[in-house]
Design a protein around this motif. Structure first.
Motif, PDB file in Angstrom:
ATOM      1  N   LEU A 377       6.242   8.724   4.116  1.00 33.89           N
ATOM      2  CA  LEU A 377       5.556   7.467   3.831  1.00 33.89           C
ATOM      3  C   LEU A 377       4.262   7.376   4.622  1.00 33.89           C
ATOM      4  O   LEU A 377       4.273   7.508   5.855  1.00 33.89           O
ATOM      5  N   VAL A 378       3.159   7.135   3.928  1.00 38.32           N
ATOM      6  CA  VAL A 378       1.857   6.939   4.573  1.00 38.32           C
ATOM      7  C   VAL A 378       1.219   5.687   3.988  1.00 38.32           C
ATOM      8  O   VAL A 378       1.052   5.582   2.769  1.00 38.32           O
ATOM      9  N   LYS A 379       0.864   4.753   4.846  1.00 35.30           N
ATOM     10  CA  LYS A 379       0.252   3.501   4.385  1.00 35.30           C
ATOM     11  C   LYS A 379      -1.241   3.706   4.147  1.00 35.30           C
ATOM     12  O   LYS A 379      -1.925   4.337   4.950  1.00 35.30           O
ATOM     13  N   GLN A 380      -1.743   3.152   3.041  1.00 38.60           N
ATOM     14  CA  GLN A 380      -3.171   3.179   2.745  1.00 38.60           C
ATOM     15  C   GLN A 380      -3.532   1.848   2.099  1.00 38.60           C
ATOM     16  O   GLN A 380      -3.031   1.514   1.034  1.00 38.60           O
ATOM     17  N   ASP A 381      -4.369   1.073   2.784  1.00 36.25           N
ATOM     18  CA  ASP A 381      -4.762  -0.251   2.303  1.00 36.25           C
ATOM     19  C   ASP A 381      -3.514  -1.110   2.133  1.00 36.25           C
ATOM     20  O   ASP A 381      -2.738  -1.251   3.070  1.00 36.25           O
ATOM     21  N   ASP A 382      -3.296  -1.663   0.923  1.00 43.68           N
ATOM     22  CA  ASP A 382      -2.154  -2.562   0.733  1.00 43.68           C
ATOM     23  C   ASP A 382      -0.985  -1.886   0.029  1.00 43.68           C
ATOM     24  O   ASP A 382      -0.094  -2.550  -0.478  1.00 43.68           O
TER      25      ASP A 382
END
Length: 454
Positions: A377-382
């Motif tokens: 899992l990698v967060k990018q923006d929303d």
């Protein structure tokens, strides 16, 4: 302020360098990215994948391994394993019979994937699940730091791969065998220190001078067959101090990163040494999660370096779980909620305050219940980019309401054996508006730019 015409060429050169750096975008110089937090902060990224999937920039053949790539400047770094003709990996991944092999550190061109240089060394394998190296290279100030499965630590010149200094954890630190599943804890650069998990009495954690390899300090004990465990250390700031957080098979420990002195410890015994997922911090809360032993949340004191337990959730066994039992994948915390992959491949949403489960799904991992089912899992923006063990890259939103899949593209074929199925268990890198992912046969770069011309 007036400008001299004589200085104009210099100013133009600086401006050109600045613009070039901006165009290249953010780098991915270590495990979990620039801030070691699994967040991709670039903008100008696709909202969903085009028909037929995102464009592949290049593909390069490599050998086996679980190690993720690192991307810095125009270079991509990855490690792999090579075997002589006639030698193969055992059919039983738990078989630790010694087999001849070499490990390689590869430097690739980010423009076309061409191999610019390689550093190869003898490395007979004795670990379980012997696909190849586990840890992501660390790149800083013209140096590349790599750690292999059997404990070979190298500091290499970024430009040509020459060895600046090296260590061998087994011979230099008296380790008769590596941990069962190999050296897997990603080294951490902090100031002048390269901090590694080595294992042994008084040497679970060792700090080396990043330029010379000189040992600066050692700390903690680990005397099991799993040595220091498999989790990667992090640095947090709390209680007025910078704290080195190390999760090893006996406890969650906080050390002074400059001296190795212990600030505090919270006991947490990990069956089979499975301290794997990287500890995650959210404000003053610190989370760890293990396959057999469930999850622990502690609260960091605001005025001094100490911690108190908030909750511990375990469940009855590896199938009948509470909260979260992580293995391959590191969970994320967003606001008051936890998102992570549990023991048999369920992606779950949880309340941070209690560990109570809000929802779960198999859609992002193996589609069905599968032991050690995984997605990164990698967060990018929303939203999140998830890379599944089946080689799919997924764009999704994760919220207390559930899992909302936006788009999916198949990038790589699963190649590694795991519980009667093949998987991809290598964390991708996200940099320069691209994703870089590998299996046991190749590494690829795929454009995720909203406008590929920029």
């Amino acid at each position: 302020m007036s400008l001299s015409f004589k200085r104009l060429p210099v100013l133009l050169a600086v401006l050109q360098f600045s613009l070039t750096s901006t165009v290249r975008g953010e780098e991915w110089p270590q495990w979990l990215g620039p801030q070691r937090d699994g967040v991709w902060r670039e903008t100008g990224i696709v909202k969903e994948f085009p028909a037929g999937g995102p464009p592949v920039r290049w593909r390069t053949k490599i050998g086996g391994g679980y190690s993720g790539p690192a991307v810095v400047g125009k270079h991509v770094f990855v490690t792999d394993k090579q075997m002589p003709a006639g030698i193969t990996n055992p059919s039983d991944p738990f078989d630790r019979t010694k087999r001849q092999a070499t490990e390689r550190v590869l430097c690739l061109s980010d423009d076309n994937g061409a191999i610019l240089w390689k550093h190869e060394y003898d490395c007979p394998y004795t670990v379980s699940y012997p696909a190849g190296p586990r840890t992501t290279p660390v790149v800083q100030d013209g140096r590349v730091y790599t750690l292999g499965s059997e404990g070979h630590l190298f500091c290499l010149n970024e430009d040509d791969g020459t060895v600046i200094w090296s260590k061998n954890f087994r011979t230099d630190y008296g380790r008769e065998q590596p941990p069962v599943w190999g050296y897997s804890a990603n080294p951490l650069l902090d100031g002048d220190r390269l901090i590694c998990l080595v294992g042994g009495k008084g040497q679970t954690v060792v700090a080396f001078h990043k330029e010379t390899g000189k040992e600066l300090w050692r700390a903690l004990d680990s005397e099991t067959e799993h040595g220091p465990g498999y989790g990667s250390p992090i640095i947090v700031e709390a209680g007025g101090r910078r704290q080195l957080i190390v999760w090893h098979p006996a406890a969650l420990s906080s050390l002074d990163p400059e001296t190795g002195k212990t600030f505090w410890e919270e006991p947490f015994t990990s069956k089979a040494g499975m301290s794997v997922a990287t500890p995650r911090l959210s404000r003053d809360k610190l989370l760890i999660s293990a396959f057999y032993d469930g999850a622990l949340l502690v609260k960091l004191d605001p005025t001094e370096p100490k911690a108190t337990k908030v909750w511990r959730r375990q469940g009855q066994n590896e199938r009948l779980t509470e909260a979260l039992h992580c293995v391959i994948s590191t969970p994320v915390i967003e606001g008051d909620f936890i998102y992570g992959v549990c023991s048999y491949g369920e992606l779950r949403g949880l309340e941070l305050a209690s560990g109570n489960r809000l929802w779960s799904t198999f859609e992002a991992t193996s589609k069905v219940s599968a032991r050690w089912g995984s997605a990164f899992l990698v967060k990018q923006d929303d939203r999140y980019f998830l890379f599944s063990e089946q080689g799919d890259l997924i764009i999704a939103r994760l919220s207390p309401a559930g899992y909302e899949e936006i788009s999916r593209a198949h990038l790589l074929e699963p190649t590694g054996p795991a519980q009667r199925r093949e998987v991809v268990w290598s964390h991708p890198a996200f940099a320069h508006r691209n994703v870089y992912a590998r299996n046991d046969l190749e590494i690829i770069s795929v454009s995720l730019a909203a406008d590929p011309s920029k």
